[in-house]
Design a protein around this motif. Structure first.
Motif, mmCIF file in Angstrom:
data_model
loop_
_atom_site.group_PDB
_atom_site.id
_atom_site.type_symbol
_atom_site.label_atom_id
_atom_site.label_comp_id
_atom_site.label_asym_id
_atom_site.label_seq_id
_atom_site.Cartn_x
_atom_site.Cartn_y
_atom_site.Cartn_z
ATOM 1 N N ARG A 205 56.469 0.291 55.824
ATOM 2 C CA ARG A 205 56.089 -0.706 54.816
ATOM 3 C C ARG A 205 56.174 -0.154 53.387
ATOM 4 O O ARG A 205 56.008 -0.904 52.428
ATOM 5 C CB ARG A 205 54.658 -1.197 55.079
ATOM 6 N N LEU A 206 56.433 1.132 53.273
ATOM 7 C CA LEU A 206 56.319 1.804 51.976
ATOM 8 C C LEU A 206 57.185 1.168 50.889
ATOM 9 O O LEU A 206 56.746 0.986 49.744
ATOM 10 C CB LEU A 206 56.679 3.290 52.131
ATOM 11 N N PHE A 207 58.397 0.810 51.232
ATOM 12 C CA PHE A 207 59.342 0.337 50.219
ATOM 13 C C PHE A 207 59.224 -1.170 49.949
ATOM 14 O O PHE A 207 60.005 -1.719 49.186
ATOM 15 C CB PHE A 207 60.775 0.719 50.627
ATOM 16 N N ARG A 208 58.231 -1.795 50.589
ATOM 17 C CA ARG A 208 57.947 -3.194 50.268
ATOM 18 C C ARG A 208 56.590 -3.352 49.609
ATOM 19 O O ARG A 208 56.107 -4.476 49.444
ATOM 20 C CB ARG A 208 58.011 -4.059 51.538
ATOM 21 N N ARG A 209 55.939 -2.246 49.248
ATOM 22 C CA ARG A 209 54.641 -2.300 48.573
ATOM 23 C C ARG A 209 54.778 -1.570 47.239
ATOM 24 O O ARG A 209 54.368 -0.428 47.090
ATOM 25 C CB ARG A 209 53.558 -1.633 49.436
ATOM 26 N N THR A 210 55.410 -2.208 46.296
ATOM 27 C CA THR A 210 55.634 -1.585 44.992
ATOM 28 C C THR A 210 54.861 -2.352 43.925
ATOM 29 O O THR A 210 54.429 -3.475 44.139
ATOM 30 C CB THR A 210 57.131 -1.593 44.632
ATOM 31 N N GLU A 211 54.691 -1.698 42.780
ATOM 32 C CA GLU A 211 54.128 -2.413 41.642
ATOM 33 C C GLU A 211 55.010 -2.166 40.427
ATOM 34 O O GLU A 211 55.743 -1.169 40.357
ATOM 35 C CB GLU A 211 52.683 -2.004 41.383
ATOM 36 N N PHE A 212 54.959 -3.075 39.478
ATOM 37 C CA PHE A 212 55.842 -3.016 38.324
ATOM 38 C C PHE A 212 55.123 -2.460 37.109
ATOM 39 O O PHE A 212 53.916 -2.661 36.934
ATOM 40 C CB PHE A 212 56.394 -4.410 37.994
ATOM 41 N N LEU A 213 55.873 -1.770 36.264
ATOM 42 C CA LEU A 213 55.314 -1.272 35.016
ATOM 43 C C LEU A 213 56.413 -1.223 33.959
ATOM 44 O O LEU A 213 57.599 -1.168 34.266
ATOM 45 C CB LEU A 213 54.673 0.102 35.215
ATOM 46 N N GLN A 214 55.967 -1.264 32.723
ATOM 47 C CA GLN A 214 56.885 -1.338 31.583
ATOM 48 C C GLN A 214 56.827 -0.033 30.793
ATOM 49 O O GLN A 214 55.743 0.455 30.465
ATOM 50 C CB GLN A 214 56.475 -2.502 30.676
ATOM 51 N N ILE A 215 57.989 0.536 30.502
ATOM 52 C CA ILE A 215 58.083 1.733 29.672
ATOM 53 C C ILE A 215 58.697 1.326 28.338
ATOM 54 O O ILE A 215 59.820 0.802 28.303
ATOM 55 C CB ILE A 215 58.959 2.824 30.324
ATOM 56 N N PRO A 216 57.985 1.515 27.218
ATOM 57 C CA PRO A 216 58.529 1.122 25.917
ATOM 58 C C PRO A 216 59.935 1.687 25.684
ATOM 59 O O PRO A 216 60.193 2.857 25.948
ATOM 60 C CB PRO A 216 57.519 1.730 24.926
ATOM 61 N N LYS A 217 60.825 0.836 25.240
ATOM 62 C CA LYS A 217 62.221 1.145 24.911
ATOM 63 C C LYS A 217 63.118 1.306 26.147
ATOM 64 O O LYS A 217 64.336 1.370 26.023
ATOM 65 C CB LYS A 217 62.346 2.420 24.058
ATOM 66 N N TYR A 218 62.521 1.424 27.334
ATOM 67 C CA TYR A 218 63.336 1.654 28.528
ATOM 68 C C TYR A 218 63.188 0.571 29.585
ATOM 69 O O TYR A 218 63.850 0.611 30.613
ATOM 70 C CB TYR A 218 63.017 3.024 29.135
ATOM 71 N N GLY A 219 62.324 -0.405 29.350
ATOM 72 C CA GLY A 219 62.263 -1.561 30.232
ATOM 73 C C GLY A 219 61.354 -1.423 31.430
ATOM 74 O O GLY A 219 60.407 -0.654 31.450
ATOM 75 N N ARG A 220 61.725 -2.176 32.468
ATOM 76 C CA ARG A 220 60.863 -2.376 33.632
ATOM 77 C C ARG A 220 61.236 -1.421 34.762
ATOM 78 O O ARG A 220 62.419 -1.204 35.042
ATOM 79 C CB ARG A 220 61.017 -3.824 34.100
ATOM 80 N N PHE A 221 60.220 -0.903 35.419
ATOM 81 C CA PHE A 221 60.403 -0.011 36.557
ATOM 82 C C PHE A 221 59.486 -0.462 37.684
ATOM 83 O O PHE A 221 58.548 -1.232 37.477
ATOM 84 C CB PHE A 221 60.057 1.434 36.175
#
Length: 455
Positions: A205-221
């Motif tokens: 299940r590891l790769f289906r339990r992610t969360e999103f975060l924003q890095i200034p100038k580099y976008g979404r991860f």
């Protein structure tokens, strides 16, 4: 003249050697670069007047002991499992030691003896672990010094491809050991704590339990959980914190696509397959799919994992050329993971002109003077080229700076250490700023764990 012995001339050693040689004249020391492959050591020494190369097999005890005895401080850049042989000799011959690797149980067992001899064994002083420890503890200690109470700590690090070299649908290339990427997350469930509740994510299940975060100038991860975040409660003194979560960064969409390989069983490294020397990429994929006298490999895969033909995941799989009937695995008795690695290396190996990138993100939630606040701290480092990569820079520079501070008596704390003490992390972080390894911070109101997502 004082001497520094580096054992191991791998990819992460380039920036370390360049830094130390730049300081060798003014600080009056010579550098000995030792490796089983003397040519690799000579390549790094590059005929510098204060550098020499040494052929060294660390399993030849007499060779190893002689090299360690003749140096003032030892840097082990060997694979982590080999540090202990070097460490035991360093205890025996009263030598300080530096490594970038996690403290193993065997290394920890030397702590009392190392302290008794007044030696410093600095471990976990690379990027992750290393820069993550130092940058996190600096903020945590600052919050505590003001009387604040920690409510949340999240930390993510990723070795990625720089934006200017990002030219595939996966937004990813190998910037470190490909094998470690292929088998990442295996060997036990990811463990962490969120809002006081213990959470566990099994590998499937590891790769289906992610969360999103924003890095200034580099976008979404996207961040996916590391195996054991809970160990950091005692390391960072966060035993009572309600939320503690550490993970790995990828570009958004990577994990969902990677999960295809996990669900098929292609990342398994526990058994060998038959006839992999002559097996085609297409046959490899077909090995994990049901038999059908009529359906194609492509159709069987789409039906098995419910992937629509217009799904971007499908385009990502096609881009890897995994359905090619002519390309061969060419590895005898390969495990599924080894075969998959071979296929991926063909597409994800950095080109000569490519640059890599290290991205680090910390989130601190805390209560101070009756108010709940949040600090976001980010660091991005982009490599120069294929020799002086961001990975080599962010691993090698902390190692080199720590080594010189121990050699010069600026760091004297004895024992088997991590860089979590102010007298260690403050001067090293300050020195790293001269090399553009610095953190950007922003502060805002803390609104609880991930208020923007329903989890």
């Amino acid at each position: 003249m004082r001497s520094i012995l580096i054992i191991g001339a791998g990819k992460s050693t380039s920036s370390l050697v360049r830094f130390l040689l730049s300081e060798s004249q003014s600080q009056n020391f010579k550098l000995i670069i030792a490796d089983k492959n003397k040519k690799a050591a000579q390549s790094l020494a590059a005929d510098h007047e204060r550098a020499s190369a040494l052929a060294l097999d660390i399993f030849q005890a007499s060779e190893r002991e002689k090299a360690i005895q003749n140096a003032d401080i030892i840097i082990s850049m060997l694979p982590a499992r080999f540090h202990i042989e070097v460490a035991k000799d360093c205890v025996r011959f009263n030598k300080n030691m530096v490594t970038a690797s996690y403290v193993s149980k065997e290394m920890e067992a030397l702590d009392q003896e190392v302290k008794q001899k007044g030696l410093t064994f600095m471990n976990e002083i690379g990027v992750d672990p290393g820069v993550d420890h130092m940058s996190a503890m600096q903020v945590i200690d600052r919050i505590r010094s003001k009387g604040g109470k920690m409510l949340l700590f999240e930390s993510f690090t990723g070795g990625l491809v720089a934006p200017e070299s990002d030219d595939n649908l996966w937004n990813y290339k190998f910037t470190w050991n490909p094998r470690n990427v292929v088998v990442a997350g295996q060997g036990g469930a990811a463990e962490f704590i969120q809002e006081g509740q213990y959470k566990y994510i099994p590998y499937q299940r590891l790769f289906r339990r992610t969360e999103f975060l924003q890095i200034p100038k580099y976008g979404r991860f996207e961040g996916l959980a590391n195996r054991n975040s809970l160990a950091y409660r005692s390391i960072y003194g966060l035993e009572d914190i309600p939320t503690l979560y550490r993970g790995t960064l990828r570009r958004v969409g990577f994990s969902k696509a990677w999960n295809v390989f996990v669900q098929l069983g292609m990342t398994d490294d526990t058994y060998s397959m038959q006839n992999t020397e002559e097996m085609s990429y297409r046959s490899f994929v077909n090995s994990f799919l049901p038999y059908s006298p009529t359906d194609s490999v492509e159709l069987k895969l789409r039906l098995s994992l419910k992937i629509d033909q217009d799904d971007l995941i499908w385009d990502k799989l096609v881009e890897l050329d995994i359905f090619n009937p002519d390309k061969k695995i060419c590895i005898n008795d390969a495990t599924p993971a080894q075969a998959l690695q071979k296929i991926l290396e063909e597409k994800w190996t950095l080109k000569p002109e490519d640059k890599d990138m290290i991205v680090m993100y910390h989130k601190f939630g805390f209560e101070l003077e009756g108010k709940q606040k949040q600090i976001d701290s980010t660091m991005v480092s982009v490599g120069e080229d294929q020799t002086y990569t961001a990975m080599a820079k962010t691993v090698g520079l902390p190692v080199g700076i720590a080594t010189l501070k121990i050699l010069n008596g600026e760091i004297t704390k004895p024992g088997v250490l991590r860089p979590i003490h102010p007298e260690i992390y403050n001067p090293i972080l300050k020195a790293l700023e001269d090399y553009d390894i610095r953190f950007e911070e922003s502060e805002r109101e803390y609104k609880g764990y991930n208020p923007d997502q329903l989890l």
